[in-house]
Design a protein around this motif. Structure first.
Motif, PDB file in Angstrom:
ATOM      1  N   PHE A  57       0.846  -1.198   0.000  1.00  0.00           N
ATOM      2  CA  PHE A  57       0.000   0.000   0.000  1.00  0.00           C
ATOM      3  C   PHE A  57       0.878   1.243   0.000  1.00  0.00           C
ATOM      4  O   PHE A  57       0.569   2.235  -0.656  1.00  0.00           O
ATOM      5  CB  PHE A  57      -0.955  -0.014   1.195  1.00  0.00           C
ATOM      6  N   PRO A 211      -5.328  -7.865 -10.493  1.00  0.00           N
ATOM      7  CA  PRO A 211      -6.527  -8.517 -11.026  1.00  0.00           C
ATOM      8  C   PRO A 211      -7.770  -7.650 -10.949  1.00  0.00           C
ATOM      9  O   PRO A 211      -8.727  -7.986 -10.271  1.00  0.00           O
ATOM     10  CB  PRO A 211      -6.658  -9.759 -10.144  1.00  0.00           C
ATOM     11  N   TYR A 214     -11.355  -8.902 -11.879  1.00  0.00           N
ATOM     12  CA  TYR A 214     -12.114  -9.735 -10.949  1.00  0.00           C
ATOM     13  C   TYR A 214     -13.378  -9.035 -10.480  1.00  0.00           C
ATOM     14  O   TYR A 214     -14.380  -9.662 -10.172  1.00  0.00           O
ATOM     15  CB  TYR A 214     -11.227 -10.091  -9.756  1.00  0.00           C
ATOM     16  N   LEU A 215     -13.322  -7.694 -10.418  1.00  0.00           N
ATOM     17  CA  LEU A 215     -14.460  -6.962  -9.887  1.00  0.00           C
ATOM     18  C   LEU A 215     -15.677  -7.064 -10.798  1.00  0.00           C
ATOM     19  O   LEU A 215     -16.797  -6.858 -10.366  1.00  0.00           O
ATOM     20  CB  LEU A 215     -14.075  -5.493  -9.685  1.00  0.00           C
ATOM     21  N   ARG A 217     -16.052  -9.660 -13.534  1.00  0.00           N
ATOM     22  CA  ARG A 217     -16.365 -10.914 -14.234  1.00  0.00           C
ATOM     23  C   ARG A 217     -17.357 -11.753 -13.440  1.00  0.00           C
ATOM     24  O   ARG A 217     -17.501 -11.554 -12.233  1.00  0.00           O
ATOM     25  CB  ARG A 217     -15.072 -11.709 -14.484  1.00  0.00           C
ATOM     26  N   PRO A 218     -18.060 -12.703 -14.106  1.00  0.00           N
ATOM     27  CA  PRO A 218     -18.932 -13.607 -13.356  1.00  0.00           C
ATOM     28  C   PRO A 218     -18.108 -14.490 -12.428  1.00  0.00           C
ATOM     29  O   PRO A 218     -16.921 -14.720 -12.681  1.00  0.00           O
ATOM     30  CB  PRO A 218     -19.621 -14.428 -14.445  1.00  0.00           C
ATOM     31  N   TYR A 219     -18.748 -14.969 -11.355  1.00  0.00           N
ATOM     32  CA  TYR A 219     -18.000 -15.737 -10.355  1.00  0.00           C
ATOM     33  C   TYR A 219     -17.366 -16.997 -10.950  1.00  0.00           C
ATOM     34  O   TYR A 219     -16.188 -17.254 -10.780  1.00  0.00           O
ATOM     35  CB  TYR A 219     -18.933 -16.145  -9.216  1.00  0.00           C
ATOM     36  N   ILE A 220     -18.181 -17.772 -11.652  1.00  0.00           N
ATOM     37  CA  ILE A 220     -17.673 -19.053 -12.159  1.00  0.00           C
ATOM     38  C   ILE A 220     -17.305 -18.912 -13.627  1.00  0.00           C
ATOM     39  O   ILE A 220     -18.105 -18.425 -14.421  1.00  0.00           O
ATOM     40  CB  ILE A 220     -18.725 -20.168 -12.016  1.00  0.00           C
ATOM     41  N   VAL A 221     -16.090 -19.325 -13.956  1.00  0.00           N
ATOM     42  CA  VAL A 221     -15.634 -19.264 -15.336  1.00  0.00           C
ATOM     43  C   VAL A 221     -15.857 -20.629 -15.980  1.00  0.00           C
ATOM     44  O   VAL A 221     -15.425 -21.646 -15.444  1.00  0.00           O
ATOM     45  CB  VAL A 221     -14.129 -18.907 -15.388  1.00  0.00           C
TER      46      VAL A 221
ATOM     47  N   LEU B  76     -19.448 -15.442  -1.038  1.00  0.00           N
ATOM     48  CA  LEU B  76     -18.332 -16.201  -0.489  1.00  0.00           C
ATOM     49  C   LEU B  76     -18.178 -15.858   0.984  1.00  0.00           C
ATOM     50  O   LEU B  76     -18.406 -14.725   1.401  1.00  0.00           O
ATOM     51  CB  LEU B  76     -17.040 -15.859  -1.240  1.00  0.00           C
ATOM     52  N   GLY B  79     -16.159 -12.864   2.085  1.00  0.00           N
ATOM     53  CA  GLY B  79     -16.607 -11.492   1.912  1.00  0.00           C
ATOM     54  C   GLY B  79     -16.699 -11.078   0.453  1.00  0.00           C
ATOM     55  O   GLY B  79     -16.618 -11.910  -0.448  1.00  0.00           O
ATOM     56  N   ARG B  81     -15.985  -9.112  -3.231  1.00  0.00           N
ATOM     57  CA  ARG B  81     -14.822  -9.144  -4.121  1.00  0.00           C
ATOM     58  C   ARG B  81     -13.816  -8.060  -3.754  1.00  0.00           C
ATOM     59  O   ARG B  81     -12.617  -8.288  -3.703  1.00  0.00           O
ATOM     60  CB  ARG B  81     -15.277  -8.907  -5.563  1.00  0.00           C
ATOM     61  N   LEU B  82     -14.320  -6.859  -3.480  1.00  0.00           N
ATOM     62  CA  LEU B  82     -13.428  -5.742  -3.177  1.00  0.00           C
ATOM     63  C   LEU B  82     -12.632  -6.025  -1.909  1.00  0.00           C
ATOM     64  O   LEU B  82     -11.426  -5.804  -1.843  1.00  0.00           O
ATOM     65  CB  LEU B  82     -14.252  -4.458  -3.018  1.00  0.00           C
ATOM     66  N   ARG B  84     -11.775  -8.860  -0.754  1.00  0.00           N
ATOM     67  CA  ARG B  84     -10.725  -9.853  -0.997  1.00  0.00           C
ATOM     68  C   ARG B  84      -9.564  -9.253  -1.759  1.00  0.00           C
ATOM     69  O   ARG B  84      -8.413  -9.572  -1.515  1.00  0.00           O
ATOM     70  CB  ARG B  84     -11.299 -11.057  -1.737  1.00  0.00           C
ATOM     71  N   LEU B  85      -9.875  -8.345  -2.709  1.00  0.00           N
ATOM     72  CA  LEU B  85      -8.770  -7.716  -3.449  1.00  0.00           C
ATOM     73  C   LEU B  85      -7.905  -6.872  -2.513  1.00  0.00           C
ATOM     74  O   LEU B  85      -6.690  -6.810  -2.660  1.00  0.00           O
ATOM     75  CB  LEU B  85      -9.310  -6.837  -4.579  1.00  0.00           C
ATOM     76  N   LEU B  86      -8.540  -6.223  -1.533  1.00  0.00           N
ATOM     77  CA  LEU B  86      -7.754  -5.396  -0.614  1.00  0.00           C
ATOM     78  C   LEU B  86      -6.876  -6.255   0.295  1.00  0.00           C
ATOM     79  O   LEU B  86      -5.905  -5.778   0.855  1.00  0.00           O
ATOM     80  CB  LEU B  86      -8.681  -4.513   0.230  1.00  0.00           C
ATOM     81  N   ILE B  88      -5.264  -8.860  -0.720  1.00  0.00           N
ATOM     82  CA  ILE B  88      -4.508  -9.749  -1.599  1.00  0.00           C
ATOM     83  C   ILE B  88      -3.027  -9.803  -1.233  1.00  0.00           C
ATOM     84  O   ILE B  88      -2.344 -10.780  -1.503  1.00  0.00           O
ATOM     85  CB  ILE B  88      -4.717  -9.283  -3.059  1.00  0.00           C
ATOM     86  N   ALA B 192     -14.658 -19.121  -7.944  1.00  0.00           N
ATOM     87  CA  ALA B 192     -15.235 -17.811  -7.671  1.00  0.00           C
ATOM     88  C   ALA B 192     -14.249 -16.915  -6.927  1.00  0.00           C
ATOM     89  O   ALA B 192     -14.337 -15.692  -7.010  1.00  0.00           O
ATOM     90  CB  ALA B 192     -16.506 -17.966  -6.852  1.00  0.00           C
ATOM     91  N   SER B 193     -13.294 -17.520  -6.197  1.00  0.00           N
ATOM     92  CA  SER B 193     -12.330 -16.708  -5.445  1.00  0.00           C
ATOM     93  C   SER B 193     -11.144 -16.288  -6.290  1.00  0.00           C
ATOM     94  O   SER B 193     -10.373 -15.438  -5.867  1.00  0.00           O
ATOM     95  CB  SER B 193     -11.768 -17.506  -4.264  1.00  0.00           C
ATOM     96  N   CYS B 194     -10.962 -16.896  -7.437  1.00  0.00           N
ATOM     97  CA  CYS B 194      -9.720 -16.671  -8.193  1.00  0.00           C
ATOM     98  C   CYS B 194      -9.727 -15.294  -8.830  1.00  0.00           C
ATOM     99  O   CYS B 194     -10.544 -15.018  -9.696  1.00  0.00           O
ATOM    100  CB  CYS B 194      -9.550 -17.735  -9.270  1.00  0.00           C
ATOM    101  N   PRO B 195      -8.802 -14.394  -8.398  1.00  0.00           N
ATOM    102  CA  PRO B 195      -8.797 -13.049  -8.967  1.00  0.00           C
ATOM    103  C   PRO B 195      -8.431 -13.051 -10.450  1.00  0.00           C
ATOM    104  O   PRO B 195      -8.887 -12.201 -11.199  1.00  0.00           O
ATOM    105  CB  PRO B 195      -7.728 -12.316  -8.154  1.00  0.00           C
TER     106      PRO B 195
END
Lengths: 246, 575
Positions: A57, A211, A214-215, A217-221, B76, B79, B81-82, B84-86, B88, B192-195
């Motif tokens: 950060f 990534p 990721y924000l 895209r759909p959850y499951i690919v 999930l 939590g 998506r955001l 989880r990205l924070l 990472i 679903a968790s894979c960034p």
């Protein structure tokens, strides 16, 4: 302005940036599998828990500071009525905080890398070299900020370093500006240029994998089984029906 | 209705003897590499026990899988998506190597190199991570066969959910094995968790895979998977997981773990399911309804409407026929004896289990009762609350009625079939007691007890009729591949960087190495080669063994080791 200035502030930057761009393209083509930062969290996470977010950060804010400091001309900030002192104070305070966080984080990470057995044995020579250059760049940069805060800074970097930096991208390099800048800034710039040159060949490539997709895209690919079986592309004339146009 | 096909597996736990053959063959096939020393795509756990990695089922701690949020929507457990990205840069809930175990090897060389000494030399354990001597304190099956009970078993997260009085007696009354592979979930939380979007579900057969070229090593999938069946390769920095042996399954042969299973307890087949209903089923509010919800999305492959929809979805005829013959569909939806592992994780797992009845029968027989009398069995299932509650926590989110029902079916089958085997008339009342017919029971018995290879594994072929494109097909130049010609070896960015090397190129290099090497396999001159075809087994012709090094001290240590150098008598026999 002498030959050395031209070498350092024209030739070196262009060579470095060329390596940076072409190197990334080549690395991505050649080594998608190696495109990762080889996380060591599996080995140790107590120190990482503090060091890694502090560093990352911190350096993201440092990056923002550089975008502002190098990218925005002095005339623009003057135009919106931001005084010289005001800008300076803001830059020094935020820069010092972000830089300090970065440095502390880096110190924790390097300490961890050296003292935790499995992490140390997973460190390559490439990593060590990169750490030296990265640390040097950060130290030079932070010392410039600190000296600036103490009023030791000779020439305003926004009159020298920043226009020089922008001039590189205008393809009208102005090396004479850098010759006037303080020695701290010159060292910082040179080590940064070295860092850019080695960047594509180190773990630092992971920066370009942020990534953000990721924000959205759909959850499951879902993916179809590879049309291509094996390692060799399908020879011409042997494509599957409907496979060539998908 | 959007029909999709899903490859799945059912394991009959009654038959598992805990021999670990599946784990060992899987490891030999997939994870005998540097960086995945600690990884077992297939592992066998003794229950009650902590499992591998330790206490992975405690989702309060590890936060895997999905949960229904306050707004009734599926999310999930880690939590948004955001969020989880924070996180990472340092994943907050990540198993460390000690939660698995620190992999090790032994100093085998000491055994042969040690000088003459009073005591037998010992091969000490060495860490494969640091290469330093270490103490072995845990492994993938440290608590095998209740080893370390009751101290270790009390940390079993499943056992913790059961009432206290039952807990104390558990390990004296009940124990069984639970082989685990990746569940190849219909609603995978790892993907679903894979960034990076590197984990994907194959459209054709639902197998969940990690694209190694797209994985960037963010490790979120390890946290996301509630079964902890995604592993981090610490050398390559990439996630790896069970592949359902897709190269084998694509050509119609079962996975390595199934093929080598000694008890023949695994069944492989496909099911058709309605992809449009998955989200709704996974969002079912009550955990205990999830088993029924998951069964409800599976489609009856004999239903003409389903067949028509499947054909419209591009599923080929032979796949539909496979779905009709599928042993797993029969066990899940026709006989209703298979149960999903931890449906409460809401990932819609597709490796199901037939809960074990044998321990109940054993306990019954120990008390002197007839363990195969249907009345006795039903009574024992009712009174032996311990195993039922435990199994219910594993397979039905705590609903004991479902488990009791399945165990009764298995018990009734034993009773019914015993009458037939003893030449007595079939007792149809046994069948009606469990809501089946005698015919159903005989079919179920056949599938569970007699079924041969092609009944246990009904695996349709992948449609890849693509002759010349197939790997190593010997047309064209062997160097003519993507990014070629790369001449073997690793790239400069560490382990296995660079493109993949075709086997043909590897063979070329190995042949070249053999032809130029100065070792036993390739004697310097052709005169020294030994033709074993005309060797009569007596004596040792020259060249059969490499010549002894001149400096024998280097081999035997300063004490000489006891063997004379020039004596031909000791020259011949070698181990």
């Amino acid at each position: 302005m002498n030959a050395l200035d031209i070498l350092l502030w024209v030739v070196v930057p262009y060579v470095s940036l060329a390596i940076f761009v072409v190197g990334h393209y080549w690395r991505y083509k050649y080594d998608k599998f190696g495109w990762t930062t080889r996380s060591s969290q599996l080995y140790e996470s107590r120190l990482l828990r503090w060091g890694s977010p502090l560093f990352h950060f911190g350096i993201l804010f440092v990056l923002l500071g550089h975008v502002a400091g190098l990218g925005i001309p002095k005339s623009w900030t003057n135009a919106v009525g931001l005084s010289e002192e005001g800008y300076h104070a803001m830059a020094v305070v935020t820069g010092a905080i972000a830089g300090f966080c970065t440095l502390v984080g880096l110190a924790i990470l390097i300490y961890r890398r050296r003292t935790v057995g499995p992490v140390f044995s997973a460190t390559t020579r490439n990593d060590k070299f990169m750490y030296v250059v990265l640390t040097a760049t950060i130290l030079f940069g932070l010392s410039n900020t600190v000296l600036g805060a103490l009023g030791q800074e000779g020439v305003d970097y926004r009159d020298t370093v920043s226009p020089w930096f922008r001039s590189i991208f205008y393809l009208q390099p102005r090396p004479e500006l850098m010759a006037e800048a303080g020695v701290g800034f010159r060292l910082h710039a040179l080590s940064a240029l070295l860092l850019f040159a080695i960047w594509p060949f180190t773990r630092l490539v992971h920066v370009f994998s942020a990534p953000l997709g990721y924000l959205t895209r759909p959850y499951i690919v879902y993916r179809s089984r590879d049309a291509q079986l094996g390692t060799r592309p399908v020879p011409r004339g042997w494509e599957r029906v409907g496979g060539g146009r998908r | 209705m959007r029909v999709m096909a899903q490859m799945g597996m059912v394991m009959n736990l009654d038959k598992c003897i805990g021999c670990h053959t599946c784990s060992v063959t899987c490891k030999q096939a997939w994870t005998n590499r540097s960086g995945v020393e600690y990884v077992w795509f297939n592992n066998v756990e003794t229950r009650p026990g902590q499992g591998y990695p330790r206490t992975y089922e405690d989702q309060e701690k590890w936060r895997g899988g999905w949960q229904v949020g306050r707004n009734g929507r599926l999310q999930l457990r880690t939590g948004s998506r955001l969020k989880r990205l924070l996180q990472i840069f340092s994943s907050p809930v990540q198993p460390s190597i000690n939660d698995y175990y620190e992999p090790w090897t032994y100093d085998y060389e000491t055994l042969t190199n040690a000088p003459v000494q009073e005591h037998t030399p010992v091969a000490r354990p060495r860490s494969l991570l640091t290469n330093k001597p270490m103490n072995i304190e845990w492994s993938a099956n440290w608590d095998d066969n209740l080893g370390g009970a009751p101290e270790l078993t009390q940390d079993d997260p499943v056992l913790k959910k059961i009432s206290a009085e039952i807990k104390d007696k558990f390990e004296q009354t009940y124990m069984f094995y639970l082989p685990r592979i990746c569940e190849h979930c219909i609603n995978p939380s790892c993907a679903a968790s894979c960034p990076s979007g590197a984990i994907y579900k194959r459209e054709e057969d639902g197998i969940v895979l990690v694209d190694q070229d797209r994985c960037r090593g963010w490790r979120q999938c390890v946290t996301g998977c509630p079964y902890k069946k995604i592993y981090f390769n610490h050398r390559t920095g990439k996630a790896e997981k069970c592949t359902f042996c897709f190269p084998r399954v694509e050509v119609g042969i079962p996975t390595v773990c199934s093929e080598t299973c000694v008890g023949r307890l695994r069944y492989i087949g496909i099911v058709l399911y309605d992809a449009d209903k998955v989200l709704e089923a996974a969002s079912t509010p009550d955990d205990r309804d999830l088993y029924a919800a998951q069964r409800s999305i599976l489609l009856d492959p004999h239903d003409p409407e389903v067949i028509r929809a499947a054909e419209q979805a591009g599923i080929s005829r032979d796949w539909i026929e496979s779905a009709q013959r599928s042993p797993i569909y029969a066990l899940i939806n026709r006989f209703e004896v298979a149960l999903p592992l931890h449906p409460e994780y809401r990932t819609m797992p597709m490796v199901w289990y037939i809960p074990p009845l044998s321990p109940v029968v054993d306990a019954l027989t120990d008390t002197g009762h007839d363990g195969e009398d249907v009345g006795n069995i039903f009574g024992a299932i009712e009174s032996l609350r311990i195993p039922v509650e435990y199994l219910a926590e594993l397979f039905t989110a705590g609903d004991t009625n479902l488990v009791t029902g399945v165990l009764k079916k298995l018990g009734a089958m034993r009773s019914y079939m015993r009458d037939l085997n003893l030449g007595r008339p079939a007792d149809e009342s046994i069948a009606t007691a469990i809501g089946m017919t005698g015919r159903d029971i005989e079919d179920m018995h056949r599938l569970l007890g007699v079924a041969k290879y092609d009944e246990r594994y009904v695996i349709p072929l992948a449609h890849a009729e693509q002759g010349p494109g197939q790997e190593e097909f010997d047309s064209g130049c062997s160097l003519d591949y993507d990014e070629g010609p790369g001449m073997g070896g690793w790239g400069p960015f560490g382990e296995t960087s660079g493109g993949s090397t075709p086997i043909a190129v590897e063979n070329f290099h190995m042949l070249a190495a053999r032809q130029t090497a100065d070792t036993m396999a390739a004697p310097g001159s052709k005169d020294q080669r030994v033709n074993l075809l005309n060797w009569d087994g007596k004596g040792a012709p020259e060249g059969l063994f490499p010549s002894r090094p001149e400096d024998s001290e280097a081999l035997h240590g300063p004490d000489g080791g006891g063997v004379g150098d020039d004596s031909p008598a000791v020259r011949d026999p070698r181990p």
